[in-house]
Design a protein around this motif. Sequence first.
Motif, PDB file in Angstrom:
ATOM      1  N   LEU A 224       0.827  -1.213   0.000  1.00 29.18           N
ATOM      2  CA  LEU A 224       0.000   0.000   0.000  1.00 29.18           C
ATOM      3  C   LEU A 224       0.856   1.255   0.000  1.00 29.18           C
ATOM      4  O   LEU A 224       0.512   2.254  -0.634  1.00 29.18           O
ATOM      5  CB  LEU A 224      -0.937  -0.002   1.208  1.00 29.18           C
ATOM      6  N   LEU A 225       1.983   1.210   0.694  1.00 28.16           N
ATOM      7  CA  LEU A 225       2.889   2.352   0.743  1.00 28.16           C
ATOM      8  C   LEU A 225       3.464   2.658  -0.637  1.00 28.16           C
ATOM      9  O   LEU A 225       3.431   3.800  -1.107  1.00 28.16           O
ATOM     10  CB  LEU A 225       4.004   2.084   1.743  1.00 28.16           C
ATOM     11  N   VAL A 226       3.962   1.650  -1.306  1.00 27.20           N
ATOM     12  CA  VAL A 226       4.544   1.836  -2.648  1.00 27.20           C
ATOM     13  C   VAL A 226       3.465   2.275  -3.635  1.00 27.20           C
ATOM     14  O   VAL A 226       3.674   3.186  -4.438  1.00 27.20           O
ATOM     15  CB  VAL A 226       5.238   0.531  -3.116  1.00 27.20           C
ATOM     16  N   PHE A 227       2.308   1.647  -3.573  1.00 23.70           N
ATOM     17  CA  PHE A 227       1.204   1.994  -4.470  1.00 23.70           C
ATOM     18  C   PHE A 227       0.755   3.434  -4.236  1.00 23.70           C
ATOM     19  O   PHE A 227       0.526   4.197  -5.187  1.00 23.70           O
ATOM     20  CB  PHE A 227       0.052   1.010  -4.235  1.00 23.70           C
ATOM     21  N   GLY A 228       0.647   3.846  -2.992  1.00 22.46           N
ATOM     22  CA  GLY A 228       0.223   5.208  -2.666  1.00 22.46           C
ATOM     23  C   GLY A 228       1.212   6.250  -3.133  1.00 22.46           C
ATOM     24  O   GLY A 228       0.830   7.275  -3.714  1.00 22.46           O
ATOM     25  N   VAL A 229       2.496   6.013  -2.914  1.00 20.65           N
ATOM     26  CA  VAL A 229       3.522   6.963  -3.355  1.00 20.65           C
ATOM     27  C   VAL A 229       3.520   7.067  -4.881  1.00 20.65           C
ATOM     28  O   VAL A 229       3.615   8.165  -5.438  1.00 20.65           O
ATOM     29  CB  VAL A 229       4.908   6.564  -2.815  1.00 20.65           C
ATOM     30  N   ALA A 230       3.390   5.931  -5.553  1.00 26.34           N
ATOM     31  CA  ALA A 230       3.369   5.953  -7.025  1.00 26.34           C
ATOM     32  C   ALA A 230       2.181   6.753  -7.542  1.00 26.34           C
ATOM     33  O   ALA A 230       2.319   7.547  -8.485  1.00 26.34           O
ATOM     34  CB  ALA A 230       3.331   4.522  -7.567  1.00 26.34           C
TER      35      ALA A 230
ATOM     36  N   ALA B 200      -4.072   4.320   4.554  1.00 24.79           N
ATOM     37  CA  ALA B 200      -4.390   2.940   4.925  1.00 24.79           C
ATOM     38  C   ALA B 200      -3.142   2.181   5.355  1.00 24.79           C
ATOM     39  O   ALA B 200      -3.176   1.404   6.324  1.00 24.79           O
ATOM     40  CB  ALA B 200      -5.058   2.227   3.745  1.00 24.79           C
ATOM     41  N   SER B 201      -2.024   2.417   4.677  1.00 27.58           N
ATOM     42  CA  SER B 201      -0.798   1.708   5.057  1.00 27.58           C
ATOM     43  C   SER B 201      -0.318   2.144   6.442  1.00 27.58           C
ATOM     44  O   SER B 201       0.085   1.309   7.253  1.00 27.58           O
ATOM     45  CB  SER B 201       0.292   1.927   4.009  1.00 27.58           C
ATOM     46  N   VAL B 202      -0.369   3.435   6.721  1.00 24.70           N
ATOM     47  CA  VAL B 202       0.054   3.927   8.037  1.00 24.70           C
ATOM     48  C   VAL B 202      -0.907   3.431   9.122  1.00 24.70           C
ATOM     49  O   VAL B 202      -0.476   2.972  10.194  1.00 24.70           O
ATOM     50  CB  VAL B 202       0.144   5.473   8.032  1.00 24.70           C
TER      51      VAL B 202
ATOM     52  N   ALA C  68      -0.341  -0.227   9.807  1.00 22.51           N
ATOM     53  CA  ALA C  68       0.891  -0.434  10.565  1.00 22.51           C
ATOM     54  C   ALA C  68       0.676  -0.121  12.041  1.00 22.51           C
ATOM     55  O   ALA C  68       1.146  -0.862  12.911  1.00 22.51           O
ATOM     56  CB  ALA C  68       2.009   0.429   9.989  1.00 22.51           C
ATOM     57  N   TYR C  69      -0.033   0.949  12.360  1.00 24.68           N
ATOM     58  CA  TYR C  69      -0.310   1.295  13.756  1.00 24.68           C
ATOM     59  C   TYR C  69      -1.213   0.253  14.425  1.00 24.68           C
ATOM     60  O   TYR C  69      -0.958  -0.179  15.538  1.00 24.68           O
ATOM     61  CB  TYR C  69      -0.978   2.667  13.859  1.00 24.68           C
ATOM     62  N   VAL C  70      -2.280  -0.143  13.746  1.00 24.47           N
ATOM     63  CA  VAL C  70      -3.296  -0.988  14.371  1.00 24.47           C
ATOM     64  C   VAL C  70      -2.869  -2.455  14.424  1.00 24.47           C
ATOM     65  O   VAL C  70      -2.986  -3.115  15.457  1.00 24.47           O
ATOM     66  CB  VAL C  70      -4.646  -0.844  13.619  1.00 24.47           C
TER      67      VAL C  70
END
Length: 155
Positions: free
Chosen positions: A9-15, A40-42, A45-47
């Motif tokens: 999700l992190l890579v997809f979001g940044v792209a 969603a990725s952050v 990761a927290y939850v």
Amino acid sequence: MYTFLVALLLVFGVALVVAEIFLIPGMGFAGIFGFLSLAASVTMAYVYISPLAGHITLCAAIVIAAICIVVFLRGKTLEKMALKTDIAGKVDLLSGLDVKVGDVVKTCSRLAPMGKVRIGSTEVEAKSMGEFIDPEKPVSIEKIEGNIVLVKPAE
């Protein structure tokens, strides 16, 4: 499992965010889905992993996005997309023509209200002073403004 999903999700979001900033004009679906994917990725990761993983993911999202933007700006990608042609043309001014207020000329095209008139052997832009004028009709020059001749039907 969650670590892989957070990274994806992190890579997809940044792209998507980088694509929205540099490739797709306006605030569209790519930007919205990119920010939602980063959020969603952050959140995941927290939850689902730990607060430390959430902090790391948040910092990673910011750093990766900044690095991608800097690399994109410093690279030759924007130069390849930019228009690099020089405009060599110029507007024809009426300075070389023997034209004065009161001259009677003929229209080359319909003036609705803009069109063309023939002055000598040259066609120039003309503007009717209110009414439409058909082609090949005599018109009287009322005013000259820059490169446009204002005309009205000749009497």
